[in-house]
Write a protein that holds these residues in place. Structure first.
Motif, PDB file in Angstrom:
ATOM      1  N   PRO A 198       0.853  -1.284  -0.077  1.00 43.63           N
ATOM      2  CA  PRO A 198       0.114   0.035   0.005  1.00 43.63           C
ATOM      3  C   PRO A 198       0.981   1.314   0.029  1.00 43.63           C
ATOM      4  CG  PRO A 198       0.113  -0.601   2.268  1.00 43.63           C
ATOM      5  CD  PRO A 198       0.909  -1.830   1.195  1.00 43.63           C
ATOM      6  N   ARG A 199       2.258   1.156   0.017  1.00 44.88           N
ATOM      7  CA  ARG A 199       3.006   2.396   0.222  1.00 44.88           C
ATOM      8  C   ARG A 199       4.484   1.881  -0.749  1.00 44.88           C
ATOM      9  NH1 ARG A 199       3.299   2.471   6.171  1.00 44.88           N
ATOM     10  NH2 ARG A 199       4.981   0.877   6.060  1.00 44.88           N
ATOM     11  N   VAL A 200       4.642   3.227  -0.929  1.00 48.19           N
ATOM     12  CA  VAL A 200       6.423   2.961  -1.532  1.00 48.19           C
ATOM     13  C   VAL A 200       7.245   4.131  -0.832  1.00 48.19           C
ATOM     14  CG1 VAL A 200       5.622   2.271  -3.723  1.00 48.19           C
ATOM     15  CG2 VAL A 200       5.903   4.677  -3.398  1.00 48.19           C
ATOM     16  N   ILE A 201       8.535   3.686  -0.361  1.00 44.29           N
ATOM     17  CA  ILE A 201       9.533   4.603   0.041  1.00 44.29           C
ATOM     18  C   ILE A 201      10.136   5.214  -1.263  1.00 44.29           C
ATOM     19  CG2 ILE A 201       9.748   4.137   2.279  1.00 44.29           C
ATOM     20  CD1 ILE A 201      11.930   2.197   1.727  1.00 44.29           C
ATOM     21  N   LYS A 202      10.403   6.485  -1.158  1.00 45.33           N
ATOM     22  CA  LYS A 202      10.928   7.229  -2.540  1.00 45.33           C
ATOM     23  C   LYS A 202      12.143   8.014  -2.179  1.00 45.33           C
ATOM     24  CE  LYS A 202       8.903   9.321  -5.727  1.00 45.33           C
ATOM     25  NZ  LYS A 202       8.701  10.594  -6.045  1.00 45.33           N
ATOM     26  N   ILE A 203      13.140   7.643  -3.022  1.00 38.62           N
ATOM     27  CA  ILE A 203      14.583   8.616  -3.214  1.00 38.62           C
ATOM     28  C   ILE A 203      14.336   9.698  -3.825  1.00 38.62           C
ATOM     29  CG2 ILE A 203      16.976   8.523  -3.379  1.00 38.62           C
ATOM     30  CD1 ILE A 203      16.920   5.532  -3.626  1.00 38.62           C
ATOM     31  N   LYS A 204      14.690  10.888  -3.527  1.00 40.16           N
ATOM     32  CA  LYS A 204      14.569  12.074  -4.113  1.00 40.16           C
ATOM     33  C   LYS A 204      14.937  11.945  -5.717  1.00 40.16           C
ATOM     34  CE  LYS A 204      16.885  16.258  -4.785  1.00 40.16           C
ATOM     35  NZ  LYS A 204      16.349  16.487  -5.717  1.00 40.16           N
ATOM     36  N   SER A 205      14.094  12.260  -6.557  1.00 38.50           N
ATOM     37  CA  SER A 205      14.219  12.002  -8.060  1.00 38.50           C
ATOM     38  C   SER A 205      13.571  12.918  -8.850  1.00 38.50           C
ATOM     39  CB  SER A 205      13.869  10.450  -8.394  1.00 38.50           C
ATOM     40  OG  SER A 205      12.973  10.422  -9.633  1.00 38.50           O
ATOM     41  N   MET A 206      14.229  13.732  -9.614  1.00 31.97           N
ATOM     42  CA  MET A 206      13.801  15.001 -10.734  1.00 31.97           C
ATOM     43  C   MET A 206      12.860  13.827 -11.510  1.00 31.97           C
ATOM     44  SD  MET A 206      15.016  17.438  -9.121  1.00 31.97           S
ATOM     45  CE  MET A 206      14.260  18.389 -10.494  1.00 31.97           C
ATOM     46  N   ALA A 207      13.109  13.058 -12.142  1.00 30.34           N
ATOM     47  CA  ALA A 207      12.420  12.202 -12.985  1.00 30.34           C
ATOM     48  C   ALA A 207      10.903  12.065 -12.616  1.00 30.34           C
ATOM     49  CB  ALA A 207      13.074  11.224 -13.586  1.00 30.34           C
ATOM     50  N   THR A 208      11.112  11.618 -11.560  1.00 31.79           N
ATOM     51  CA  THR A 208       9.379  11.174 -10.748  1.00 31.79           C
ATOM     52  C   THR A 208       8.776  12.270 -10.509  1.00 31.79           C
ATOM     53  OG1 THR A 208      10.257  10.727  -8.521  1.00 31.79           O
ATOM     54  CG2 THR A 208      10.312   8.964 -10.093  1.00 31.79           C
ATOM     55  N   GLN A 209       9.523  13.474 -10.311  1.00 32.96           N
ATOM     56  CA  GLN A 209       8.838  14.868  -9.874  1.00 32.96           C
ATOM     57  C   GLN A 209       8.229  15.387 -11.030  1.00 32.96           C
ATOM     58  OE1 GLN A 209      10.956  17.653  -7.840  1.00 32.96           O
ATOM     59  NE2 GLN A 209      11.615  16.455  -6.466  1.00 32.96           N
ATOM     60  N   GLU A 210       9.088  15.292 -12.280  1.00 33.07           N
ATOM     61  CA  GLU A 210       8.703  15.735 -13.401  1.00 33.07           C
ATOM     62  C   GLU A 210       7.395  15.186 -14.121  1.00 33.07           C
ATOM     63  OE1 GLU A 210      11.994  15.123 -16.504  1.00 33.07           O
ATOM     64  OE2 GLU A 210      10.362  14.674 -17.876  1.00 33.07           O
ATOM     65  N   ILE A 211       7.280  13.804 -13.827  1.00 31.86           N
ATOM     66  CA  ILE A 211       6.310  12.938 -14.311  1.00 31.86           C
ATOM     67  C   ILE A 211       4.937  13.049 -13.212  1.00 31.86           C
ATOM     68  CG2 ILE A 211       7.575  11.544 -15.886  1.00 31.86           C
ATOM     69  CD1 ILE A 211       7.234   9.446 -13.931  1.00 31.86           C
ATOM     70  N   GLY A 212       5.099  13.760 -12.271  1.00 32.01           N
ATOM     71  CA  GLY A 212       4.173  13.715 -11.237  1.00 32.01           C
ATOM     72  C   GLY A 212       3.644  12.270 -10.976  1.00 32.01           C
ATOM     73  N   LEU A 213       4.705  11.651 -10.439  1.00 33.24           N
ATOM     74  CA  LEU A 213       4.386  10.155 -10.114  1.00 33.24           C
ATOM     75  C   LEU A 213       3.719   9.946  -8.616  1.00 33.24           C
ATOM     76  CD1 LEU A 213       4.806   7.008 -10.474  1.00 33.24           C
ATOM     77  CD2 LEU A 213       6.873   7.232  -9.344  1.00 33.24           C
ATOM     78  N   ASN A 214       3.973  10.975  -7.857  1.00 34.12           N
ATOM     79  CA  ASN A 214       3.239  10.608  -6.579  1.00 34.12           C
ATOM     80  C   ASN A 214       1.827  10.888  -6.787  1.00 34.12           C
ATOM     81  OD1 ASN A 214       5.890  10.394  -5.479  1.00 34.12           O
ATOM     82  ND2 ASN A 214       5.783  12.456  -4.208  1.00 34.12           N
ATOM     83  N   GLU A 215       1.367  12.079  -7.596  1.00 35.56           N
ATOM     84  CA  GLU A 215      -0.092  12.220  -7.840  1.00 35.56           C
ATOM     85  C   GLU A 215      -0.607  10.884  -8.383  1.00 35.56           C
ATOM     86  OE1 GLU A 215       2.296  14.202  -8.147  1.00 35.56           O
ATOM     87  OE2 GLU A 215       1.726  16.365  -8.088  1.00 35.56           O
ATOM     88  N   ALA A 216       0.102  10.340  -9.263  1.00 35.07           N
ATOM     89  CA  ALA A 216      -0.389   8.989 -10.170  1.00 35.07           C
ATOM     90  C   ALA A 216      -0.592   7.854  -8.973  1.00 35.07           C
ATOM     91  CB  ALA A 216       0.361   8.528 -11.251  1.00 35.07           C
ATOM     92  N   LEU A 217       0.358   7.656  -8.211  1.00 33.55           N
ATOM     93  CA  LEU A 217       0.305   6.510  -7.134  1.00 33.55           C
ATOM     94  C   LEU A 217      -0.968   6.753  -6.108  1.00 33.55           C
ATOM     95  CD1 LEU A 217       4.086   6.349  -6.373  1.00 33.55           C
ATOM     96  CD2 LEU A 217       2.770   4.549  -7.304  1.00 33.55           C
ATOM     97  N   GLU A 218      -1.147   8.285  -5.753  1.00 27.28           N
ATOM     98  CA  GLU A 218      -2.005   8.630  -4.764  1.00 27.28           C
ATOM     99  C   GLU A 218      -3.351   8.141  -5.218  1.00 27.28           C
ATOM    100  OE1 GLU A 218      -1.011  12.588  -3.577  1.00 27.28           O
ATOM    101  OE2 GLU A 218       0.253  12.008  -2.262  1.00 27.28           O
TER     102      GLU A 218
END
Lengths: 197, 470, 242
Positions: free
Chosen positions: B119-139
């Protein structure tokens, strides 16, 4: 068409110009020489590692910490003052509960104050040097190289590598370096002195 | 022959486009005195640190030249290198995925996480995943992304946006960070002080259990070595090591431009990057892994190769240098514009000088038309760039592609025509003298000048009048 | 030596005193100055604002005007920077390789004033006298495009009577940036405020530089503040004598 074909096709269409570029490597190359111990010590201390020079490692370790020490299976047992907790596939919580970890290293870089672990039997799985709050790393002088190019030349790429320069730190608050976040907050480096010196 | 123009990063997903133009956003930021003080303090500190450790290396310029050439060579050979990386990673037990854009990348990652049941992922700071809005997609998929980098955590807890590539919370000072922690961090000590070590310790306590109990991590990558299939993450705090070591599954999202040809190339970039970014001789931790190591670390490894407009940048022979960027943020730290406006004014996850050339190219310049102008062309960014990206030249190049306001087009055409006709030019010079009587405040767009500056008194005679009368 | 003056449109129209000083200084040093007719503007404003097509005729005009001369001088770091680093690039981008070659040849013979004095004329002491407290702002294009280094300072240090004081954070941009000052007026003004703060800190009565454009910006700000600090082009100080 798969996304792989789409992306590769786009890259090929985008390219124009030369098909390769010559790289001038006029910087200081790997020399193969042993690095300066004094410089390494200075740079380690500058980044808040505690440095010991010792021919009696077990005594030095005992002076740093008492309690449970987790170690990789291939560690030199003569370095340990008491019976250690030897890793094989220890669960994370037992590793995290240890008072410290003792490992060897693969290489150390004098110019940057860096030690590198490569997962060899005397360095172990990456998890054991990560979870305890104290990491004691034992280094042989012959493992010291001068700069980054020599370290890159010595290391084996396929291995899991961890380059460590001082204890865990952050620059995230006002861009000042603060030691101690998620990794070990205490890094001790013991540099072996030969018995006769 | 048709020219390949590429596909821009799609609209409606990710964080490459701002809501307002740079001048409008900058005006707001300039009014925030606390922000100005925080930025001035932080950038002054980092410039000093970086300058000192760069001065220690006698071969810094040679390293820059090598870094620049390695990147140019990488771009020239990208198809073969990226395929080589793919085959090495696969041979070492990893699974490689290709994402043409942000939407595809988000779907790939979300599906991979879903398949683990976590139900959860831990993330390392990453410009690429910010660029694509991954957090919003996961949420949206019901998966909780937990940012583990201290600055990202500050941004996430503060419901804020990152404002710097390296230090996303650079716009916050210690007191503001303490207040965010007190307000938003579950279980935090109410007696928390604003001493940085105390704040760092609070983050350590807060995230420890999450690290130990989360089975999936998402990272970016600083480098991917084609020759060996090795990936590298450069970090400071150890949150990266936690994410790369503890979970069963690791998913790495990497822009296709992050590939490096050979293992040896690391000897250049591991000298250039830390000294240019945090101003350290070496960052505290760098992790390198090649596929899956039995018994050590994640046993499932996925590499997602991301385009999202990068091939569009590659198609521009002048602009493609922007893909050489190693995300050190040195150009932000020396930029007089960034220092005063901060990162939010750029409207993209890539702020500062590099953002001003990268964001418009990824999106198409019409979607970020004001960014190429967000620079006085002072050139400090080029001098600071460890891979010698000629940012001022690319800014000028993009300005030539940007849509121009009609009134400006007319004025510029008239000016050029006048300048190409010496008689008209001389007449215009004499007309300029009339502005002596126009007063000190001019109408728009010249009002931008006279709001804070007086115009010089036009002289009684021009130089050429004087020359003719000699 | 016979030296062609590229006056620049800004100095010609708004700051003739900087151009006159350049002429008088070079003549005092025993050189012949000529003013090629037909010169107007190098096109930098057009290029830097995104109008390369419109700049092309101006580049053609500039190249044609200055091609006959062996040495060209301009009292402006940024205009020389445009001639040296932009003209050929814009010509090439437009597909005119012949113009690019000619532009390169002209660029190789074009010097900013301090470059001409030190690199070509090999003189550091021009015999000037200027008994005032002066601070020098190294403009971005002199510093980072032309790489003039400390040449202007070496010339200033040899001026009799001068009290030369160091400008704090000297290498930071003043915020001019051509049309940047209009398109991003608020940011430009914030940069200017800091630059003026540093100028005032020095206690200098004169702020000098090698670019009339940056001086127009700094001087316009100092005038609005009614600070009493004047701006003078480097050439004006070097031309001054007792």
């Amino acid at each position: 068409m798969s996304s792989r074909d789409v992306v590769l096709g786009r890259i090929r269409s985008a390219l124009s110009g030369p098909s390769s570029v010559d790289v001038p490597r006029d910087y200081r190359p790997a020399s193969g020489a042993v690095g300066s111990l004094e410089l390494l010590v200075e740079r380690l201390v500058d980044y808040k590692a505690v440095v010991h020079r010792s021919s009696a490692v077990a005594e030095t370790v005992a002076g740093i910490v008492s309690g449970t020490l987790v170690v990789p299976p291939g560690i030199d047992r003569s370095w340990l003052p008491t019976a250690p907790l030897v890793d094989g596939d220890l669960p994370a919580d037992r590793i995290a509960a240890a008072d410290g970890v003792v490992t060897a290293a693969a290489v150390a870089i004098a110019e940057t104050g860096t030690i590198v672990l490569d997962g060899s039997p005397d360095q172990g799985r990456r998890i054991i040097s990560l979870l305890p709050d104290l990491h004691i790393c034992v280094l042989r002088p012959a493992q010291i190289v001068e700069g980054v190019p020599d370290a890159v030349a010595r290391l084996v790429p396929g291995r899991p590598l961890t380059w460590i320069s001082g204890p865990s730190a952050t620059s995230d608050i006002e861009l000042n370096r603060v030691e101690g976040v998620h990794g070990p907050r205490n890094l001790h480096v013991i540099i072996l002195e030969e018995q006769w010196s | 022959m048709t020219t390949f123009l590429g596909m821009p990063a799609p609209r409606g997903v990710g964080h490459l486009r701002g809501d307002e133009s740079f001048p409008a956003a900058a005006k707001k930021a300039l009014g925030n005195d606390q922000l100005r003080r925080n930025l001035n303090h932080a950038t002054t500190t980092i410039r000093g640190k970086s300058g000192r450790v760069i001065a220690e290396l006698p071969d810094w310029e040679q390293l820059r030249l090598a870094g620049s050439a390695i990147k140019a060579d990488t771009m020239a050979r990208l198809p073969e290198l990226i395929e080589e990386l793919e085959s090495r990673v696969t041979a070492a037990g990893g699974v490689v995925h290709w994402a043409a854009d942000a939407n595809e990348a988000n779907t790939i990652v979300t599906d991979l996480v879903r398949a683990t049941g976590s139900p959860r992922v831990i993330k390392i700071k990453s410009m690429a995943t910010q660029e694509i809005g991954l957090n919003e997609a996961l949420e949206e998929a019901g998966i909780q992304p937990v940012e583990t980098d201290l600055a990202e955590l500050i941004v996430q807890l503060g419901k804020d946006q990152p404002s710097h590539i390296l230090v996303p919370a650079i716009h916050r000072n210690r007191t503001e960070i303490r207040d965010i922690f007190l307000r938003e961090m579950p279980g935090v000590d109410p007696a928390l002080t604003d001493d940085p070590p105390v704040l760092a310790a609070a983050a350590r306590r807060y995230l420890r259990e999450t690290f130990l109990s989360t089975s999936v991590a998402v990272s970016g990558a600083n480098f991917g070595i084609a020759e060996t299939g090795t990936l590298a993450v450069v970090e400071s705090e150890g949150n990266g090591r936690m994410c790369l070591t503890l979970p069963d599954t690791l998913i790495t999202v990497m822009g296709i431009e992050k590939v490096l040809p050979t293992w040896r190339d690391l000897e250049v970039f591991l000298q250039l990057l830390p000294r240019s970014s945090t101003g350290e001789r070496m960052n505290p931790y760098t992790s390198m892994w090649t596929g899956v190591v039995p018994g050590d670390g994640p046993q499932n490894f996925h590499l997602v190769l991301l385009d999202n407009g990068r091939t569009k940048v590659l198609a521009d022979e002048v602009g493609r240098q922007a893909l050489h960027c190693i995300r050190c943020s040195a150009c932000l730290n020396v930029c007089p514009v960034y220092e005063r406006t901060g990162g939010h004014a750029y409207g993209s996850v890539y702020p500062g000088p590099i953002g001003a050339i990268l964001s418009p190219q990824l999106t198409g310049v019409e979607d970020n038309a004001s960014l190429p102008y967000a620079s006085s062309l002072c050139g400090a960014c080029f001098d600071a760039c460890p891979v010698r990206i000629d940012i001022p030249a690319i800014l000028v190049h993009l300005r030539n592609q940007a849509p121009h306001p009609r009134s400006e087009r007319v004025a510029m055409a008239a000016a050029a025509y006048t300048m190409d006709h010496p008689r008209l030019y001389e007449a215009a010079q004499h007309a300029a003298k009339l502005s002596r009587y126009a007063g000190k405040r001019l109408p728009p767009p010249l009002s931008g000048w006279t709001a804070s500056r007086d115009l010089p008194e036009p002289p009684a005679e021009t130089f050429r009048d004087w020359w003719e009368d000699r | 030596m016979r030296i062609a003056l590229f006056v620049t449109c800004l100095a010609d129209t708004m700051f003739p005193q900087a151009a006159k000083a350049t002429v008088l200084l070079l003549e005092r040093l025993g050189h012949e100055v000529v003013f090629p007719p037909g010169q107007t503007c190098c096109g930098q404003m057009h290029i830097n604002t995104g109008y390369q097509q419109q700049a092309l005729p101006l580049i053609q005009r500039h190249v044609k005007t200055f091609q006959p001369y062996d040495v060209v001088v301009a009292p402006s770091g940024s205009c020389v920077g445009s001639v040296r680093h932009q003209h050929a690039m814009v010509a090439s981008a437009a597909g005119d390789e012949r113009l690019a070659l000619r532009a390169t040849a002209v660029a190789e013979r074009t010097y900013e004033l301090s470059e001409l004095l030190i690199d070509v004329l090999k003189i550091e002491d021009v015999g000037a006298y200027f008994p005032h407290r002066v601070t020098y702002h190294p403009t971005c294009h002199s510093l980072r495009v032309l790489r003039v280094g400390d040449k202007p300072l070496r010339l200033l240090r040899n001026v009799r009577g001068i009290d030369l004081v160091e400008l704090p954070a000297a290498e930071q941009c003043c915020g001019f940036g051509g049309t940047f000052a209009l398109k991003n007026a608020d940011t430009s003004t914030a940069m200017l405020a800091d630059k003026m703060g540093h100028v005032l800190e020095t206690g200098a009565s004169v702020c000098t530089a090698g670019d009339a454009s940056c001086l127009m910006h700094i001087g316009g700000g100092l005038s609005r503040l009614e600070s009493g600090v004047r701006t003078l082009h480097l050439a004006e100080i070097l031309a001054a004598t007792s």
